[in-house]
Design an enzyme around this catalytic site. Structure first.
Site, short mmCIF file in Angstrom:
data_model
loop_
_atom_site.label_atom_id
_atom_site.label_comp_id
_atom_site.label_asym_id
_atom_site.label_seq_id
_atom_site.Cartn_x
_atom_site.Cartn_y
_atom_site.Cartn_z
N GLU A 238 -6.58 28.07 81.78
CA GLU A 238 -7.98 28.40 81.98
C GLU A 238 -8.89 27.69 80.97
O GLU A 238 -9.94 27.18 81.33
CB GLU A 238 -8.17 29.93 81.86
CG GLU A 238 -9.59 30.42 82.07
CD GLU A 238 -10.11 30.19 83.48
OE1 GLU A 238 -9.32 29.84 84.36
OE2 GLU A 238 -11.35 30.32 83.68
N ASP A 239 -8.48 27.64 79.70
CA ASP A 239 -9.40 27.20 78.64
C ASP A 239 -9.11 25.82 78.06
O ASP A 239 -9.89 25.33 77.26
CB ASP A 239 -9.36 28.21 77.48
CG ASP A 239 -9.94 29.56 77.87
OD1 ASP A 239 -10.63 29.62 78.90
OD2 ASP A 239 -9.69 30.55 77.17
#
Ligand code: MN
Length: 729
Positions: free
Chosen positions: A80-81
């Site tokens: 996600e990051d």
């Protein structure tokens, strides 16, 4: 500011305690990988980002999950990051870990907000359905727990929305999965931001009374421990104050302030065995006065979330009530960590995630409780993916069967929306109406007033019965003429395929019989219309009328040649029916009865019935030559089983033929016998035959075959009467 070393150390300790067989080198590799990937990110408080995955991994280790879950927790924010990909993680840590991370990422990206209270259950189901692997849910709960613990660094708006979400989804899920400890912490942390004034009121009261509470709890604790130890029961006993949110709920439900609320203490006695649990209960009830009606045995009847313990409430020395929970160490683990606790028992079995589901499902099913069924049902939905949850543009959740399409969605909203649909948007992009919807999709239906209505193809595209029914309804209503044409063509094609003559449909008897059988239709057109709109398939329709058509046609053919066939007589199988003319016809309540002239049966004779065209049932003697062919399958359907009604006083006509040597006065002798027998003679005549022989025919009334035999004997006693036989007219 928190440090890497602090968190790494705590995580390592948790792993060593709860999963000593874990490969620490591989775990370190994951720590390094995550550390490098997150190196430019900071937590809101300025700490290095890696602290968060370390803390989540620690919680997961404390839950007692497996090594893959710890690795998944360490890497849970990487996709996600950071620039990490599924493939990278799969190559380095294996496909299971990659799938776990992928699963957590999906949940992170999904929007779990809804304003409607009634929809919370759907929200939780959607959450579970998206997870596929129960470990994904557990990692996500651990992730949320750490975020809640560090909530003070967020903006007030974010605090409120996250805490609400925690109350709506995460705490109930933790409860369902049996993780009490995490559930309590999530509730208390949420409460702190959602109702800060009340939270403050309770915690400061508890703080102010801390010494007093601790003295009270120590007194009770030592009293219990002393007694148990003196009885040789090994135990770990401690007291605690109930968690803040549960005190708050008690205050609300009882309408009391914290000062008035006594029931805030809970004691726990943990022992080695189940028999010890019941022994402890006895001692506790001996030491303190039990409050009637508060004892609960969750050992013999576990809660749906697997929780087991004995609960009792007693009154302490100062008149203060408190609850005591008695359990074994194993029950304690389950109470604290729920489903996760059970991971321990299957470690090393190498079970894949599908088997894990099976295992969880069995575990849940093995618990018999009233709301277990509901719980298992919802778990099944989650486990086996037979539902999909999507949003309307306004944020309402709609639950549909798995593989549903925008067509299903449209009809789930309203049939008017479905019938006016001209297209659909999924997540704000135009999509085909046969696109399979995914959990969390936002679906918008494009409609037009000039829409032509659903197309017949939709019936095969849509997945839900609701949509199918509504589409059929539309066709039924809007397109009757067209449906009749479609339906008739389909029906006739199917008739041909089955080798049935279409001309049979013109036979009025066929129409009457068939439509009677298909009781919902008044005419052929009705049936064709139903086939046309899809309410009935052509093959089903033909299947249902096939036999009737064949039977009627064969009967018509056969009757022209030889009308009499019959199946075997089975008196015992006959059901008691209303008798008509002294005869009971199987399966027919009331019908016209006539007695065959060929054999003139009387009560006591074995009889069979033949369904005539238009004259009801004709009753023959079973030995009548005209009934001899009743086993012929082509005619069998027209022969019915009949029997004499038990009590029948009504007389029957019968005929006897007498073979005689011709002499004068014989007619008078016969008439005299008949008269003295007190039967009513209807016909009596004689006929001379060649060779000095003659026959007499007498038609008369008898009550039954016994009376007939008596008369026959008397007649045979007349001089020159040499034989008799039952009448053939
Ligand atoms: Mn996270």
């Amino acid at each position: 500011m928190e440090t890497f070393e602090e968190h790494y150390g705590a995580m390592k300790q948790a792993i060593e305690t709860h999963m000593p067989s874990a490969d620490m080198a591989l775990i370190d590799q994951a720590v390094d990988y995550a550390n490098v990937k997150h190196q430019y990110q900071k937590r809101k408080d300025g700490s290095p980002y890696i602290i968060h995955p370390l803390a989540v991994a620690q919680v997961v280790a404390e839950m007692g999950l497996d090594q893959d879950a710890v690795l998944g927790a360490l890497l849970h924010d990487c996709i996600e990051d950071t620039d990490a990909s599924h493939e990278d993680i799969e190559r380095l840590f294996g496909s299971t870990v990659a799938q776990l991370v992928e699963g957590v990422t999906k949940l992170t990206r999904a929007n779990f907000s809804t304003s409607e209270q009634a929809q919370m259950e759907n929200l939780r189901k959607m959450f579970m359905a998206m997870s596929k692997d129960i470990r994904v849910v557990l990692i996500k709960i651990a992730d949320r727990l750490h975020n809640m613990r560090t909530m003070q660094y967020q903006t007030p708006a974010k605090q409120i929305s996250k805490c609400q979400e925690t109350m709506d989804i995460y705490a109930p899920l933790a409860h369902r999965l049996g993780m009490q400890r995490i559930k309590w912490e999530l509730e208390d942390l949420s409460m702190k931001y959602l109702v800060p004034r009340e939270y403050e009121e309770i915690t400061s009261y508890l703080d102010a009374h801390k010494d007093q509470d601790e003295t009270f709890m120590r007194t009770i604790q030592s009293k219990i421990t002393q007694r148990l130890t003196s009885m040789g029961i090994r135990n770990t006993t401690y007291g605690r104050i109930k968690h803040v949110y549960s005190i708050y709920r008690k205050m609300q439900s009882q309408g009391k302030s914290i000062k008035e609320l006594y029931d805030i203490y809970a004691f726990r006695v943990i022992v080695d065995s189940i028999p010890d649990c019941y022994n402890v209960l006895g001692h506790v009830h001996d030491l303190f006065n039990p409050v009637p009606g508060r004892f609960k045995d969750y050992i013999s009847t576990p809660k749906p979330n697997m929780y087991q313990s004995l609960h009792t409430t007693v009154i302490g020395t100062q008149g203060i009530p408190f609850e005591i929970q008695i359990r074994t160490w194993e029950m304690h683990e389950t109470a604290e960590y729920g489903i996760a606790a059970h991971w321990k028992y299957k470690q090393g079995s190498g079970a894949g995630s599908e088997k894990d589901f099976e295992w969880v499902r069995r575990l849940l099913e093995s618990q018999q409780d009233s709301d277990t069924e509901e719980f298992v049902q919802s778990m099944k939905i989650d486990m086996f993916d037979d539902e999909v949850f999507v949003y309307t543009p306004k944020g309402r959740i709609v639950s549909l069967p798995a593989d549903s399409t925008p067509i299903d969605f449209a009809y789930a909203i309203h049939s008017g929306v479905g019938n006016a649909m001209i297209g659909a948007k999924i997540n704000n992009r135009i999509a085909n109406i046969d696109t399979k919807l995914k959990n969390g999709d936002i679906v918008e239906i494009l409609t037009s007033k000039s829409a032509k209505g659903p197309s017949r193809d939709w019936l095969t595209i849509c997945k839900s019965n609701q949509a199918r029914t509504k589409i059929k309804q539309w066709f039924k209503k809007e397109k009757r003429e067209e449906n009749i044409v479609h339906g008739r063509a389909a029906f006739e094609a199917e008739m041909k395929r089955e080798g049935l003559a279409i001309s049979a449909l013109d036979d009025p008897e066929v129409e009457t019989q068939v439509l009677k059988k298909l009781s919902s239709f008044d005419s052929w057109d009705d049936m064709y219309a139903a086939i046309g709109y899809g309410g009935l398939t052509a093959s089903k329709a033909v299947g249902r009328v096939r036999d009737t058509i064949i039977r009627i046609q064969k009967a018509q053919n056969a009757e022209r040649q030889n009308p009499l066939r019959m199946r075997p007589d089975d008196e015992t199988a006959l059901r008691n029916r209303h008798a008509v003319s002294g005869v009971i016809v199987e399966d027919i309540d009331s019908c016209m009865i006539k007695f065959a002239k060929c054999c003139t049966p009387v009560p006591g004779d074995a009889i069979v019935g033949f369904i005539t065209k238009g004259y009801g049932v004709s009753v023959h003697r079973a030995d009548c030559p005209n009934a001899a062919n009743r086993n012929d399958p082509r005619q069998a359907a027209r022969w019915v089983r009949v029997r004499w009604a038990a009590e029948e006083a009504q007389p029957f006509d019968t005929t006897l033929e007498l073979d005689c040597i011709t002499r004068d006065g014989l007619l008078l002798d016969v008439a005299t016998v008949m008269t003295t027998s007190r039967v009513r003679v209807k016909e009596l005549y004689g006929k001379d035959l060649p060779g000095g022989r003659s026959t007499f025919t007498v038609r008369f009334e008898v009550r039954d075959v016994a009376e007939l035999e008596t008369i026959r004997k008397k007649l045979l006693n007349i001089r020159d009467v040499i034989g008799s036989r039952r009448g053939q007219n």
